[in-house]
Scaffold this motif. Structure first.
Motif, PDB file in Angstrom:
ATOM      1  N   SER A 264       0.830  -1.208   0.000  1.00 48.10           N
ATOM      2  CA  SER A 264       0.000   0.000   0.000  1.00 48.10           C
ATOM      3  C   SER A 264       0.865   1.260   0.000  1.00 48.10           C
ATOM      4  O   SER A 264       1.893   1.317   0.673  1.00 48.10           O
ATOM      5  N   TRP A 265       0.424   2.254  -0.752  1.00 48.33           N
ATOM      6  CA  TRP A 265       1.064   3.576  -0.785  1.00 48.33           C
ATOM      7  C   TRP A 265      -0.041   4.596  -0.591  1.00 48.33           C
ATOM      8  O   TRP A 265      -0.666   5.044  -1.549  1.00 48.33           O
ATOM      9  N   HIS A 266      -0.301   4.963   0.658  1.00 48.56           N
ATOM     10  CA  HIS A 266      -1.503   5.756   0.938  1.00 48.56           C
ATOM     11  C   HIS A 266      -1.495   7.113   0.265  1.00 48.56           C
ATOM     12  O   HIS A 266      -2.550   7.625  -0.151  1.00 48.56           O
ATOM     13  N   SER A 267      -0.314   7.737   0.086  1.00 53.82           N
ATOM     14  CA  SER A 267      -0.285   9.076  -0.498  1.00 53.82           C
ATOM     15  C   SER A 267      -0.715   9.092  -1.964  1.00 53.82           C
ATOM     16  O   SER A 267      -1.150  10.125  -2.476  1.00 53.82           O
ATOM     17  N   ARG A 268      -0.619   7.963  -2.647  1.00 54.78           N
ATOM     18  CA  ARG A 268      -1.108   7.901  -4.025  1.00 54.78           C
ATOM     19  C   ARG A 268      -2.620   8.091  -4.109  1.00 54.78           C
ATOM     20  O   ARG A 268      -3.145   8.408  -5.172  1.00 54.78           O
TER      21      ARG A 268
END
Length: 308
Positions: A116-120
C-alpha cells in the motif's frame, strides 16, 4: 460476497488514526481479531503474536500488517503461508529482496499481497497525473519537510537501521512522484544527513533524471517546525503546477483546480478488497527502489546529534 474476515497486526497510532476508522466504514470487511505486543482493539479477540492469532482464529482471511518495516517480513510470511491475504503498510518491507520473496510466496499460495502507498490516494493525485501527461515538463521540485518530534515522538525504531529515518515520510513523496510522472526517473546523486547519534538520516537532498535529461530534485527534512511542507512543484509548457498538502490540493498557475476531503485509507482498503476479489496482487516497489538507490548512491554527511 460475504465480508472479508480481517485482522490487524501491530496496534499503534496509525492503526487507531486511520486503519480502524477506514475498516469500520467499509462493508467489505469484518474486523475479527488483532495481534500486538502492546496495543489492543476493543470488542474483538486480541493476541500477543500473529502466530497465536492465526492458530486461535482460523476464520481470519486477511491480515493488515502495521508494525515497523524491520519486523514485517516474518509476520507476512506467517500469514501468507497460512493462506491469508496480506496488506502491507508502507514501506512494504525493510528491503526489496524480502518483498520480492513475499510476492513469490503469495503467488505460490494463491492469495493477494498488497503493497500500500496511501499518499497515491490523496484527492488531487490523479488530477496531477492527468495534467502532467498532457504537458511538456521542464522541471520538478519536491519539498517534503516536517517535524519528526510531532509525528514520531519517542519512536526509536525510525532511527534504527532499516527504519528509513526521513525516508519514512519521504517515501510518500516518492510514491506520488513515481505515479504522476509520465516517464520513470532514476537517482543521479544524493546527500543524506545523519545525526551523529543515529543510524538513519534526518534529511536528504536528491537529484533525479531520465534518458531525456529531465530535471527532478527532492528535499526531505525532519527538522521543520511551524507549517509543514508536502509539495510537488512542476514547471511545464502548460503552466506551473503545485500539488500541495501531501496531494490534497492541485493548483495550476496559482488557481486551485482540484480539492477534496482526504480519503486515503478508505481508498486503500477499497483497493485491497478489489484485488482479493480479482484473485491478484498489487506490489509496486518503485518508491522503495528509489530509497534503496539513495542509500546506495548517496553521500553521507554527519550532523549534530538528535534528541527527542
Amino acid at each position: 460476497m460475504s465480508p472479508i474476515n480481517i485482522a490487524i497486526v501491530g496496534v499503534g497510532k496509525i492503526v487507531r488514526d486511520q486503519h480502524l476508522p477506514a475498516l469500520a466504514k467499509n462493508a467489505d470487511y469484518r474486523l475479527i481479531a488483532a495481534a500486538s505486543r502492546h496495543g489492543t482493539v476493543d470488542g474483538i479477540d486480541n493476541f500477543k503474536s500473529i502466530e497465536a492469532m492465526i492458530d486461535a482464529v482460523p476464520a481470519v482471511e486477511a491480515v493488515s500488517l502495521c508494525m515497523p518495516p524491520q519486523y514485517r517480513y516474518e509476520a507476512a510470511r506467517t500469514a501468507l503461508a497460512a493462506g491469508k491475504h496480506v496488506f502491507l503498510e508502507k514501506p512494504p518491507g525493510a528491503t526489496l529482496s524480502e518483498v520480492a520473496d513475499l510476492e513469490a510466496l503469495a503467488e505460490e499460495k494463491g492469495v493477494s499481497l498488497f503493497a500500500s502507498w496511501h499518499s497515491r490516494y490523496a484527492p488531487a493525485v490523479e488530477a496531477a497525473k492527468t495534467f502532467l501527461a498532457s504537458a511538456a515538463i521542464r522541471n520538478v521540485r519536491i519539498i517534503w519537510k516536517e517535524d519528526v518530534r510531532h509525528w514520531h515522538p519517542n519512536q526509536e525504531w525510525i532511527w534504527a537501521a532499516g527504519g528509513l529515518g526521513v525516508f519514512d515520510p519521504g517515501i510518500n513523496a516518492l510514491s506520488i512522484m513515481t505515479h504522476i510522472l509520465p516517464r520513470p526517473v532514476f537517482i543521479t546523486s544524493a546527500t543524506l544527513e545523519f545525526p551523529e547519534n543515529r543510524d538513519a538520516p534526518i534529511a536528504a537532498t536528491i537529484a533525479f533524471s531520465d534518458a531525456e535529461k529531465l530535471d527532478v530534485a527532492a528535499e526531505f527534512d525532519w527538522r521543520q517546525t511551524g507549517k509543514q511542507s508536502w509539495d510537488i512543484v512542476a514547471e511545464t509548457d502548460a503552466g506551473g503546477m503545485v500539488l500541495s498538502e501531501g496531494g490534497a490540493k492541485l493548483a495550476i498557475d496559482g488557481k486551485i483546480v482540484h480539492e477534496e476531503p482526504e480519503q486515503e485509507y478508505p481508498m486503500l482498503y477499497r483497493r485491497f478488497a478489489e484485488i482479493i476479489k480479482a484473485g491478484r496482487s498489487d506490489v509496486d516497489l518503485a518508491p522503495l527502489r528509489h530509497v534503496a538507490d539513495a542509500f546506495m548512491l548517496g553521500r553521507r554527511k554527519f550532523v549534530e546529534a538528535f534528541h527527542d
